[in-house]
Every structure is written in structure tokens, then in C-alpha cells.
Design a protein around this motif. Structure first.
Motif: not given
Length: 714
Positions: A585-594
Motif C-alpha cells: 500500500n505504498d503511496c510514493a517512491i523515493v529514489i536516491s544513491s550514496g
């Protein structure tokens, strides 16, 4: 890595015996033979211009280089395995002044590195022979041009040649090229480290591209300059063979003193041509000018052959005279000249080939190591990248195929401590000379080593990196070609360990901030960019690199310690992103690195306390397939990066490639938080604490969480 001995195939390279021990008549005869070879190479070089797609070549520098090149390749100084130019233990030659490639190609065709037909149709797309040399041309180890870089790579070969097996490294550099600062980084290092197996020939033709008959500004007295840096120097007249021959003889067969050698070959652009038309930097040769020059060169050759014939006739019929004459005829044969004295006009006729170079044996680039000896990380502790690198290198560097080079920042990389604990000779530090660091790295990689070099993110030299990548591509092309001279495993394996990435420089100063390097170097072909988020990931990436044949890797690492995000069974794969948190039931996605991944996980914790579940993705390298999968969920996507938006920009490229699947309505749900300004323009960073930086750029967990919730409300 040790060679199994030189190929038994006759390479037709001259004998390597000290000429000082032979009589004066023999030496006089050798100089006459070299003059004949001089004519042969000039005629072959001129012939290239007639067949070139643009009917041109870099005449001035190519002609001035012929005399020292002929002396080196035909004078009895080089130990070459022409059948296998990749075999360790033979001498190495690097043409740093790449504009002289036409002269070098003439020699290489004659002594058997490739077929004479390659000299035809040069400079065209279909040809292996271009305006500068590169590894696509058999026998050539690196791509060069007059950029002051070949001398640094040749110095790297000399470093390797001081070990086992031993060999000498020769290089030709132009005097105009010596205006490049990278040359002097190599000159300083070579003397400091006693590279007495390193010989540099300076083609001092006193001309450049814009002005062919003088330098753009006065050069210092090069003999004094080289000597002041701790070099042996020879200042010779390179319009005749005596001086250069004696200087090479002193280097090759003299007592080694712990000093490298510079031979200053004083000449002029276009030397050896009859017409001053060929004195210029680059010329397009009219048919009439070419015909006239070829005729005169051929007439000069006939006269030189007759002079040598008369010289032989002067020998007495004593045993010493007969023996010396036989020695000279033997040398003539090795110089690719027919030696049957009874053949009249065909005596000392040029012999081209035969082709000797074969496809190189495959190289096994996989590093063998004891996996059980690698560190096991405790998820309750934090580790810096340098700690992981040091611990890993103590295991990986047990293999003699691993080498590391730092540039006065070894404490931030961990390389020198790790490799040096095993073998100090393979843990080099060049000081504040990043170009030289990269050039030495290329040399070791060309010899088959798994090579690591490290400095701060902004300090890697774009000019050097780009040329290395060009040479790597040429290697890949010839490996892929069915008739290529290189084989599997002969690409360059170099890891550029870029420390203090993203906000990791902190308070050291704005010039050291690494928020723009990834987007800048993203334009370099064949460069694999990786942004490390976790000590366990770092260790897994090192193991991945040790599998071999990974090519050019730009590895961005954190400077200070971080928590462990992955289990010890984690396996890194280039081009793959990793989902660290996910629910139905995720509402959003965060993408990152490091380190941004750690802040993204913190934002997810804050959102969870508000009853909002979000997906967190660590993307150390670009995973186009995963990006499109995430886009197709229809969920809001946030790219949170501590740089100028490397992931964000690459996501836009992925969308463009899949534009048939992209709906405009979906784009409104995608946004980025990074160091671009409010108008999307790139910028640099002020120095500050890490906490200040993530606060200023809204990259704290709270700020990321707030941005997500705001997006969801809208």
C-alpha cells in the motif's frame, strides 16, 4: 603475468649487442645502413599521403621524427616480440607525439606488426590507420595525440618494467607537446623514483601547429631543465645519425645510474624532405608535389646504396674484414634489406614484412583471492569507505595483478594502506599530480593489471579520462573484430575511486565539492558510474570488479562512516537498482544513491509515523528497466540526490527512449530534489557542514517527507 619467453618466430628486429665493443668500420657501416632505412621510411610515409582519403598527413612532425625513430627501431636497441606485442618482458615504445603516426606506421608495416595494405586509404572510417595512433592499430598500446599524455603512460610502463620481468620503456615526445603541464608531472616522478629504464626522445623540431618554424614562446634550455630534475641528458644533432645512435647506445648498454634518460633531438619540422612544402604541420599533397618528392627521395636512396656498396668494397680480405662485412650484411638483413651482393641493382632493396603479429592470447583477468579472509561487517556499526577499501585490498592485493595509485589523498581512499600492506611496490603515490596518476594507471591496465586510482571527485582530469576512454574503445573494437590483433581480456580495467562524493567534502572548501562530477563524466563513453550507499555494497562492488573485464569504472564513495544497509550475501550488479523498503500500500517512491539513500530511509520512517508508506530505492547505477517499472506504477516519484541530478537526468533519458509508453499526466507526479537551482541550472556548492548542506537543499529526512506529503495532497 610472467611471460613464457619470447616467440621463436623471427621478428627481424636488430641484434641487441653493445656496438661500443665493435670496430669503427662496423659503426660507420651501421650509420650508412640507417641512412638507407631513412630513405625507405620516408618513401613509405610519403606514399601514405598519396593514398590517404584526404591526401594528407602531418608532414612536418612526421618527417622530423623519422631519424630518431629509425635509429631506435633499426639500430639494435629494442627487444621486441612482434609476434605477440602484449607479452610482458619486451621493451615498450610509446609515440606521445601522435601526429607522427605516419612515420611510425611505415616502420610497423615493414617490421611485421601489420600488412602493408593498412598504409593504404589511411585516415578514412574504414581504415585502422588514423590521424593519431591507437590500439586499433596492431602493436600500438595506447591512443595518443600531442597532448602531453603519452610520456606519462610510458613512464608507467617503466615503473612496471622495474619489476619482474624487467624491460625498458621508450617514448617520443614533441617539444611543442612539452608545453603541457602533465609532461612535467611525469618528468618529476620518473627521476624521483629512479626509472633508469626510461628513455625519452624529444623531437626538438622548433615548430608547432600555428607556426611551423619557431615556438609560440621561447622554450627553456631543455637540457638544463631535464638535468635539474635529475635526468641524464644528451643534446644531439638529429639531422644525422651519429649523435642519436651514440646516445641510444649509452642508454641501452651503458651503466644504469638510477636516472631516466632524455635525448634532445635537435632538428626542424619537415627535415629530410626536399621541398619546403613538407615543413608545415599538416599538408594536403598535390599529385605533382608528391611525384616530385618521391622521385628525389628515390634518387637519394640509390645514391646511399651505392655509397654503402663502395664502402663494402673497401674492406680487406683479411679474416677481420670478412667478419665485419658479414656482420654488416647480417644487420642489413635485420633492417629489412636484401643482402645478396651479386644481385646488382636489387642489392639492399627494401623488404616489407612478412606479417608476424598474431592474435594475442586471451587474458584471464579474474583476480583470485581468499573470500573467507574478507571482512564481515556488523550491521550495528558504521564503516567508512576507506576502511572497507583497506580491508579488502589486504586480501585482493595478495594477487600480483592488483595495483593502486593515489595522488596525495591516500588517507581518504584506503588504497595505499591496503595494497601497501601486501606489496609497497604496487601501492604508488604520485603526489599532487592527478593527470600523472591516471596515466600510470592506464599503463598498468594496458599490461593486464586490475588497476585502481583515487583522488577527490573534482580532481580527476577530464582530458586524460576522455583519451583513456578512446583507447579503451579501440581495444574493444579490435577485440570484437574477427581479424583483430587483441583478444578477450585485453580491455583496460581501471577503477577511478572518487572520494568525497555528493555532500561528503563538507567544510573543506567549495573547489573540492563533488556535486557535479557524475553529470560531467556521464558524457564519457564506456565509463561505468557507480554511487555507493553502503559499506556492504562497497565490498560487493570490489568483489565484482575483481571478477575482471569491468572496463572503466568511476566509483563514487562516501568519506565518513555510514550504517550498513545490506546483508552479507548482497551481490552487486552493474545497471541494477535495489528496493530497500516496499509494501503493498505504498503511496510514493523515493529514489536516491550514496548517503542520500540513508536520508530517504529516514524520510520513509517519518512518513510511516504519519500512516504513509513509501518505497525507497537505492540506485547505485542506472537501471532503466526498474525506472520504467516504477514509472508505470503511477505513484508519485521523488528523485532525492545530493548532486546536480545525475539520476534525474538519466531518468529523463530513459523516458525519452520509451516515449511511446509515456503519458503527460504521469509526468506531473514526478519531481526532483537536488542541487540544481530553482530554474534547473547547474551550480557549485559552498563549503558547509553536512547537516547544513542537506538543510539548505531540502534533503533532510524531514524535508523529503514534507515534499512527498505535499505532492500527495496536491
Amino acid at each position: 603475468m610472467s611471460p613464457s619467453g619470447f616467440a621463436t618466430t623471427e621478428t627481424r628486429t636488430p641484434n641487441c649487442e653493445p656496438f661500443a665493443h665493435r670496430d669503427v668500420m662496423f659503426q660507420a657501416g651501421m650509420l650508412k645502413l640507417l641512412a638507407i632505412k631513412d630513405s625507405d621510411i620516408r618513401i613509405l610515409t610519403l606514399g601514405q599521403s598519396g593514398d590517404a582519403i584526404d591526401r594528407g598527413f602531418h608532414a612536418g612532425g612526421a618527417f622530423s621524427a623519422i631519424l630518431p625513430l629509425v635509429a631506435l627501431f633499426y639500430g639494435g636497441f629494442l627487444r621486441l616480440d612482434i609476434a605477440d606485442p602484449t607479452r610482458l618482458g619486451q621493451d615498450m615504445f610509446t609515440l606521445s607525439k601522435g601526429h607522427a603516426v605516419a612515420a611510425l606506421a611505415s616502420i610497423y608495416a615493414e617490421i611485421g606488426y601489420f600488412d602493408e595494405k593498412i598504409l593504404r586509404n589511411s585516415r578514412s572510417y574504414e581504415s585502422l590507420l588514423n590521424g593519431h595512433p591507437g590500439p586499433i592499430l596492431p602493436g600500438v598500446q595506447i591512443a595518443t595525440g600531442p597532448m602531453g599524455q603519452g610520456i606519462g603512460v610510458a613512464q608507467g610502463f617503466a615503473i612496471a618494467g622495474k619489476g619482474n620481468p624487467r624491460f625498458d620503456s621508450y617514448c617520443m615526445v614533441g617539444d611543442g607537446e612539452l608545453q603541457e603541464g602533465s609532461c612535467w608531472e611525469a618528468v618529476m616522478y620518473a627521476a624521483q623514483h629512479g626509472l633508469d629504464n626510461f628513455c625519452v626522445l624529444v623531437d626538438r623540431n622548433n615548430g608547432q601547429l600555428d607556426i611551423h618554424d619557431r615556438m609560440l614562446y621561447p622554450m627553456p634550455p631543455l637540457e638544463e631543465v631535464f638535468r635539474s630534475f635529475g635526468w641524464n641528458t644528451h643534446n644531439v644533432d638529429a639531422t644525422q645519425y651519429d649523435g642519436i645512435f651514440s646516445a641510444l647506445n649509452a642508454f641501452r648498454f651503458g651503466v644504469r645510474s638510477g636516472k631516466p634518460t632524455a635525448i634532445l633531438c635537435n632538428t626542424r619540422k619537415g627535415f629530410g624532405a626536399f621541398s619546403n612544402f613538407f615543413n608545415k604541420h599538416k599538408v594536403t599533397v598535390p599529385t605533382t608535389a608528391l611525384a616530385q618528392e618521391l622521385l628525389l627521395q628515390q634518387q637519394r636512396r640509390v645514391a646511399r646504396v651505392e655509397e654503402f656498396r663502395a664502402f663494402l668494397d673497401e674492406f680487406p680480405e683479411s679474416s677481420d674484414g670478412v667478419a665485419t662485412r658479414e656482420l654488416l650484411l647480417n644487420e642489413a638483413e635485420r633492417m629489412h634489406l636484401s643482402t645478396d651482393h651479386s644481385l646488382g641493382e636489387s642489392f639492399l632493396e627494401q623488404v616489407i614484412g612478412p606479417l608476424l603479429t598474431k592474435r594475442a592470447p586471451r587474458r584471464d583477468k579474474k583476480i583470485q583471492y581468499e573470500a573467507a579472509a574478507l571482512p564481515r561487517l556488523d550491521k550495528s556499526k558504521t564503516y567508512s569507505a576507506a576502511e572497507i577499501v583497506t580491508a579488502g585490498m589486504k586480501v585482493f592485493a595478495q594477487s600480483s595483478h592488483v595495483v593502486s595509485i593515489d595522488s596525495d589523498l591516500a588517507s581518504t581512499s584506503g588504497l595505499e594502506a591496503g595494497t601497501g600492506s601486501v606489496d609497497q611496490a604496487r601501492a604508488l603515490n604520485v603526489g599532487v599530480a592527478e593527470a600523472n596518476m591516471m596515466l600510470i594507471s592506464e599503463a598498468f591496465a594496458a599490461l593486464g593489471y586490475n588497476t585502481w586510482c583515487s583522488t577527490f571527485c573534482p580532481f580527476f582530469n577530464w582530458q586524460v579520462l576522455r583519451r583513456i576512454a578512446v583507447g579503451h574503445q579501440e581495444r574493444l573494437e579490435t577485440i570484437a573484430a574477427t581479424d583483430g590483433w587483441l583478444n578477450e581480456g585485453h580491455g583496460l580495467d581501471i577503477t577511478f575511486l572518487a572520494t568525497a562524493a555528493n555532500f561528503e567534502t563538507r567544510t573543506n572548501g567549495a573547489t573540492h565539492m563533488g556535486n557535479d562530477d557524475a553529470t560531467t563524466f556521464d558524457a564519457v563513453a564506456h565509463l561505468k558510474i557507480i554511487d555507493v550507499s553502503c559499506p556492504q555494497q562497497m565490498l560487493s562492488i570490489m568483489k565484482w570488479i575483481m571478477d575482471g573485464n569491468k572496463g572503466l569504472v568511476y566509483l563514487r564513495v562516501m568519506r565518513t562512516g555510514s550504517a550498513v544497509l545490506y546483508e552479507d550475501d548482497y551481490q552487486f550488479e552493474y545497471g541494477m537498482g535495489y528496493t530497500l523498503r516496499e509494501s503493498d500500500n505504498d503511496c510514493a517512491i523515493v529514489i536516491s544513491s550514496g548517503r542520500g539513500v540513508h536520508e530517504a530511509l529516514g524520510a520513509a520512517d517519518i512518513c510511516a509515523r504519519e500512516g504513509i508508506n513509501i518505497t525507497v530505492v537505492d540506485m547505485p547505477s542506472i537501471d532503466g528497466e526498474l525506472l520504467m517499472k516504477l514509472y508505470r506504477t503511477g505513484l508519485p516519484m521523488v528523485f532525492a540526490e545530493q548532486n546536480n541530478g545525475y539520476l534525474w537526468q538519466n531518468f529523463l533519458k530513459v523516458l525519452y527512449r520509451h516515449q511511446a509508453d509515456v503519458k503527460l499526466s504521469g509526468l506531473s507526479k514526478i519531481f526532483s530534489i537536488n542541487t540544481l537551482d530553482v530554474n534547473g541550472n547547474k551550480q557549485f556548492l559552498h563549503s558547509a557542514t553536512y547537516e547544513e548542506l542537506i538543510d539548505v537543499f531540502d534533503l533532510t529526512p524531514a524535508a523529503i517527507s514534507s515534499a512527498i506529503q505535499k505532492q500527495l495532497r496536491s
